[in-house]
Design a protein around this motif. Structure first.
Motif, PDB file in Angstrom:
ATOM      1  N   LEU A   1       1.335  -1.632   0.363  1.00  0.00           N
ATOM      2  CA  LEU A   1       0.033  -0.140   0.062  1.00  0.00           C
ATOM      3  C   LEU A   1       0.808   1.304  -0.375  1.00  0.00           C
ATOM      4  CD1 LEU A   1      -2.884  -1.231   3.179  1.00  0.00           C
ATOM      5  CD2 LEU A   1      -3.058  -0.857   0.083  1.00  0.00           C
ATOM      6  N   ARG A   2       2.341   1.184   0.313  1.00  0.00           N
ATOM      7  CA  ARG A   2       2.482   2.213   1.078  1.00  0.00           C
ATOM      8  C   ARG A   2       3.643   2.507  -0.320  1.00  0.00           C
ATOM      9  NH1 ARG A   2       7.500   3.779   1.229  1.00  0.00           N
ATOM     10  NH2 ARG A   2       9.556   3.012   2.275  1.00  0.00           N
TER      11      ARG A   2
ATOM     12  N   ARG B   1       2.010   1.844  -3.522  1.00  0.00           N
ATOM     13  CA  ARG B   1       1.204   2.120  -4.331  1.00  0.00           C
ATOM     14  C   ARG B   1       0.757   4.035  -4.204  1.00  0.00           C
ATOM     15  NH1 ARG B   1      -3.605  -1.826  -4.771  1.00  0.00           N
ATOM     16  NH2 ARG B   1      -3.910   0.025  -6.607  1.00  0.00           N
ATOM     17  N   LEU B   2       1.049   4.229  -2.929  1.00  0.00           N
ATOM     18  CA  LEU B   2       0.830   5.846  -2.512  1.00  0.00           C
ATOM     19  C   LEU B   2       2.066   6.790  -3.189  1.00  0.00           C
ATOM     20  CD1 LEU B   2       0.199   6.025   1.457  1.00  0.00           C
ATOM     21  CD2 LEU B   2      -1.369   6.175  -0.701  1.00  0.00           C
ATOM     22  N   TRP B   3       2.750   6.225  -4.298  1.00  0.00           N
ATOM     23  CA  TRP B   3       3.702   6.864  -4.323  1.00  0.00           C
ATOM     24  C   TRP B   3       3.682   6.404  -5.761  1.00  0.00           C
ATOM     25  CZ3 TRP B   3       6.235  10.151  -1.912  1.00  0.00           C
ATOM     26  CH2 TRP B   3       6.561  10.173  -1.201  1.00  0.00           C
ATOM     27  N   SER B   4       2.395   5.867  -6.794  1.00  0.00           N
ATOM     28  CA  SER B   4       1.988   5.770  -7.965  1.00  0.00           C
ATOM     29  C   SER B   4       1.685   7.212  -8.468  1.00  0.00           C
ATOM     30  CB  SER B   4       1.341   4.884  -8.626  1.00  0.00           C
ATOM     31  OG  SER B   4      -0.278   4.310  -7.988  1.00  0.00           O
TER      32      SER B   4
ATOM     33  N   ILE C   1      -2.581   7.333  -8.177  1.00  0.00           N
ATOM     34  CA  ILE C   1      -3.411   7.423  -6.945  1.00  0.00           C
ATOM     35  C   ILE C   1      -3.213   8.389  -6.296  1.00  0.00           C
ATOM     36  CG2 ILE C   1      -2.876   6.580  -4.782  1.00  0.00           C
ATOM     37  CD1 ILE C   1      -3.685   4.418  -6.170  1.00  0.00           C
ATOM     38  N   ARG C   2      -2.232   9.322  -6.761  1.00  0.00           N
ATOM     39  CA  ARG C   2      -1.360  11.129  -6.286  1.00  0.00           C
ATOM     40  C   ARG C   2      -2.897  11.783  -7.072  1.00  0.00           C
ATOM     41  NH1 ARG C   2       3.933  11.340  -3.949  1.00  0.00           N
ATOM     42  NH2 ARG C   2       4.373  14.365  -4.638  1.00  0.00           N
TER      43      ARG C   2
ATOM     44  N   MET D   1      -5.655  11.411  -5.076  1.00  0.00           N
ATOM     45  CA  MET D   1      -5.939  11.761  -3.437  1.00  0.00           C
ATOM     46  C   MET D   1      -5.887  13.268  -4.047  1.00  0.00           C
ATOM     47  SD  MET D   1      -5.173   9.393  -1.253  1.00  0.00           S
ATOM     48  CE  MET D   1      -3.967   9.907  -0.091  1.00  0.00           C
TER      49      MET D   1
END
Length: 165
Positions: free
Chosen positions: A130-131, A133-136, A139-140, A143
């Protein structure tokens, strides 16, 4: 020289002539519009076979009672809310640019598709995945969009709270 006209006789067409002329005009129109007439007959036949014409006939006969029931239903407080909410929804949709709405709905559709795939697979993700994937970029972008959405919604909430204490 011609004789002077002393008496004017007005000829009235008799009723048989008028009916005969009307029938011939109707037959001419039927012949000219044969395909449309046959199609209309086919539609009416289908409506009769499915009893739709019977229902429409009954509604026409009971139109006063149906109208009274409809007025009673529209006068319900909940119906007032439905009408107001519907008008607000149309106003909201009218305020959006078509491109904006298309982008939002396309994103929503794609997100729901991914959600359904994830739900069917039923795989659990570790916090590490999950962490990562937050940098893709996707996702950004989502968000950032959600944070902007919440910022705008909160702004309106606060404005309405100040205006309507």
């Amino acid at each position: 020289m011609a004789k002077a006209i002393k008496q004017i006789r007005k000829e009235l067409p008799n009723q048989e002539m008028e009916q005969s002329q009307a029938v011939s005009e109707i037959i001419q129109e039927l012949a000219a519009n044969k395909e449309a007439i046959l199609e209309a007959i086919s539609i009416i036949k289908g409506l009769h076979e499915t009893k739709v014409l019977d229902a429409v006939h009954a509604m026409v006969e009971q139109r006063t009672e149906i109208g009274a029931i409809a007025i009673q239903q529209v006068n319900q407080p909940t119906m007032h809310n439905v009408i107001k909410n519907g008008m607000s929804a149309f106003s909201f949709l009218g305020s959006l640019q078509p491109g904006q709405l298309t982008t939002i709905l396309d994103g929503l559709g794609q997100g729901l598709k991914r959600l359904s795939n994830t739900g069917q697979k039923g795989e659990k993700q570790s916090l590490w995945k999950l962490r990562k994937r937050l940098w893709s970029p996707e996702i950004r972008a989502a968000m950032t969009t959600m944070v902007d959405f919440m910022d705008g919604m909160g702004e309106v909430f606060l404005r309405n709270r100040r205006e309507n204490p």
